[in-house]
Design an enzyme around this catalytic site. Structure first.
Site, mmCIF file in Angstrom:
data_model
loop_
_atom_site.group_PDB
_atom_site.id
_atom_site.type_symbol
_atom_site.label_atom_id
_atom_site.label_comp_id
_atom_site.label_asym_id
_atom_site.label_seq_id
_atom_site.Cartn_x
_atom_site.Cartn_y
_atom_site.Cartn_z
ATOM 1 N N PHE A 154 79.139 -55.267 -66.641
ATOM 2 C CA PHE A 154 78.573 -54.076 -66.016
ATOM 3 C C PHE A 154 79.644 -53.458 -65.134
ATOM 4 C CE2 PHE A 154 76.355 -51.425 -63.000
ATOM 5 C CZ PHE A 154 75.449 -50.760 -63.811
ATOM 6 N N ASP A 238 87.585 -55.986 -61.960
ATOM 7 C CA ASP A 238 86.487 -55.245 -61.338
ATOM 8 C C ASP A 238 85.838 -56.151 -60.293
ATOM 9 O OD1 ASP A 238 84.277 -53.904 -60.517
ATOM 10 O OD2 ASP A 238 83.494 -53.473 -62.510
ATOM 11 N N LYS A 267 80.701 -51.535 -53.134
ATOM 12 C CA LYS A 267 79.642 -52.324 -52.507
ATOM 13 C C LYS A 267 79.957 -52.760 -51.066
ATOM 14 C CE LYS A 267 77.445 -53.921 -56.767
ATOM 15 N NZ LYS A 267 76.143 -53.311 -56.859
HETATM 16 C C1 PLP Z 1 81.037 -55.205 -61.220
HETATM 17 C C2 PLP Z 1 80.477 -53.834 -60.983
HETATM 18 N N1 PLP Z 1 81.234 -52.768 -61.249
HETATM 19 C C3 PLP Z 1 80.793 -51.510 -61.030
HETATM 20 C C4 PLP Z 1 79.520 -51.291 -60.546
HETATM 21 C C5 PLP Z 1 79.047 -49.881 -60.319
HETATM 22 O O1 PLP Z 1 78.944 -49.628 -58.958
HETATM 23 P P1 PLP Z 1 78.085 -48.390 -58.417
HETATM 24 O O2 PLP Z 1 76.649 -48.699 -58.671
HETATM 25 O O3 PLP Z 1 78.445 -48.291 -56.965
HETATM 26 O O4 PLP Z 1 78.529 -47.193 -59.173
HETATM 27 C C6 PLP Z 1 78.695 -52.385 -60.264
HETATM 28 C C7 PLP Z 1 77.332 -52.177 -59.760
HETATM 29 O O5 PLP Z 1 76.489 -53.041 -59.765
HETATM 30 C C8 PLP Z 1 79.182 -53.684 -60.493
HETATM 31 O O6 PLP Z 1 78.424 -54.769 -60.242
#
Ligand code: PLP
Length: 427
Positions: A154, A238, A267
């Protein structure tokens, strides 16, 4: 506690507020979501501090959903709130045409905290934007188009990030997505054999969060590093969910002692006070992409003073209060306790896994979740599904959580699982 009418946003009673919220969601926000939230008995959040959220009736909940990993420092950490308040009086958003002191300081501090020679930061407002920026950087730096990611990943829901994410349900209505994307198994470096030779980047989470809290074997990221070095593809870690202490390491990559070419963050970057995201890159990567064209990738709100003030204070608190170590210790307590619940109810809980304070409880059947999560809520503890894996309940409290609070959450989990088993039997 809620003590005045002001705490209810001007509504005359908790009941009147509930009616207003339900109607607004039904009419103006998201009608089908409003129905689901009503059926599952969602309370109305009105106030939060530390690990606790209070609803409109004054009931307190320990926040073990943790804003899906946002509240690393707990809700409204006083040092971050104070930094934001004092910045608010001075200047809230960047005028963009002049130097911005806090953007420079926050970028320097991030470079000090991140591993190796990660050094040049781009600041944005969310995780998905950080991923978009990292994908563009990789394409511009390598001159290659293909991005390789992992099944069940994700990375966000804007079109680029969605294209490299794993869950088909989220992708299907939006085709055609980004071309030149390939997915490989997560946690198995041999799956990269032959995949990276023409790739701009391999994008991977150190622990898959929304994919169901999947922890790779130790050494996986080190092998990823080698595969990227051999092929010239960039290694994009990520760390939107795993970064800044969540997994009991400052960054998920630290578990293997590896330095990616690009790291994405969001986050917990502001400790849960202001929306903020960033990617940080090795200087040679950034230079290859943008040395001659510094405005190829920009954001109006990115790097604003409020977000940078919050991030600076949050990074200080993370370090000075020893929260990475606390995440590791409390994470072990949570994992051990949840495993004891699994051992007691093997018909309901298939497995428990996690790293630090990112813990997933995998159910033997998705149907149990609809009973366990509301039961935990009744017991005063929030929990949530993972986005790509509805059979996995995440437990992701703030890193400031105490041993007693973990104990309370574990009792709520046990009560939820016991009730689900009692009511639903073997599914
Ligand atoms: C690993 C990871 N990357 C990217 C995102 C996307 O972040 P956002 O919801 O702030 O766009 C998330 C969101 O849960 C995530 O867990």
């Amino acid at each position: 506690m809620i003590e005045s009418r002001d705490d209810l946003y001007g509504a005359s009673s908790p009941e009147a507020l509930a009616q207003e919220v339900a109607e607004n969601y039904r009419e103006f926000v998201n009608p089908p979501l409003a129905r689901v939230m009503k059926i599952s008995g969602s309370p109305i959040e009105v106030r939060a501090r530390g690990c606790t959220i209070w609803d409109s009736t004054g009931k307190a909940y320990l926040d073990f959903a943790g804003g899906y990993g946002v509240f690393t420092l707990g809700h409204s950490h006083p040092r971050v709130v104070a930094a934001v308040k004092s910045q608010l009086d001075l200047m809230a958003l960047s005028g963009k045409t002049m130097f911005n002191v806090l953007l420079g300081r926050a970028s320097r501090r991030l470079a000090e905290l991140t591993p190796g020679d990660l050094r040049i930061s781009f600041w944005c407002n969310s995780g998905t934007e950080a991923i978009e920026g990292a994908i563009k950087l990789a394409r511009a730096a390598t001159g290659r188009a293909k991005i390789v990611s992992t099944h069940d990943a994700f990375h966000g829901k804007t079109l680029g990030a969605l294209s490299i994410s794993g869950r088909e349900t989220f992708r299907e209505p939006f085709r055609p997505l980004l071309g030149d994307v390939e997915r490989v198994a997560f946690g198995d470096a041999s799956a990269l054999d032959g995949m990276l030779d023409d790739a701009a980047a391999f994008v991977v989470e150190p622990v898959q969060g929304e994919g169901g809290v999947n922890v790779p074997p130790e050494g996986y990221l080190a092998a990823v590093r080698e595969a990227c070095d051999r092929s010239g593809a960039l290694f994009i870690a990520d760390e939107v969910q795993t970064g800044l202490g969540r997994c009991g390491y400052r960054f998920g990559c630290d578990r293997d002692g590896v330095v990616p070419d690009v790291m994405t963050l969001a986050k917990g970057l502001s400790g849960g006070v202001i929306p903020v995201g960033a990617f940080i890159a090795r200087p040679d990567v950034w230079n290859r992409a943008y040395r001659k064209a510094p405005l190829l990738h920009t954001s109006t709100f990115g790097g604003n003073e409020l977000a940078c003030a919050a991030a600076l204070a949050a990074m200080d608190v993370l370090e000075e209060d020893g929260l990475v170590a606390n995440a590791r210790a409390r994470g072990e307590q949570l994992l051990t306790g949840a495993r004891a619940v699994a051992a007691e109810f093997p018909n309901v809980v298939a497995s428990v896994r996690g790293l630090g304070l990112l813990v997933g409880v995998e159910l033997t059947n998705e149907g149990y979740g609809g009973s366990i999560i509301p039961e935990m809520l009744k017991a005063g503890v929030t929990a949530a599904w993972t986005l790509n894996q509805q059979r996995v309940i995440r437990l992701e409290p703030p890193l400031v959580v105490t041993g007693d609070e973990v104990g309370q959450a574990l009792r709520a989990l046990r009560a939820g699982v016991a009730t689900a088993y009692q009511n639903l039997g073997v599914l």
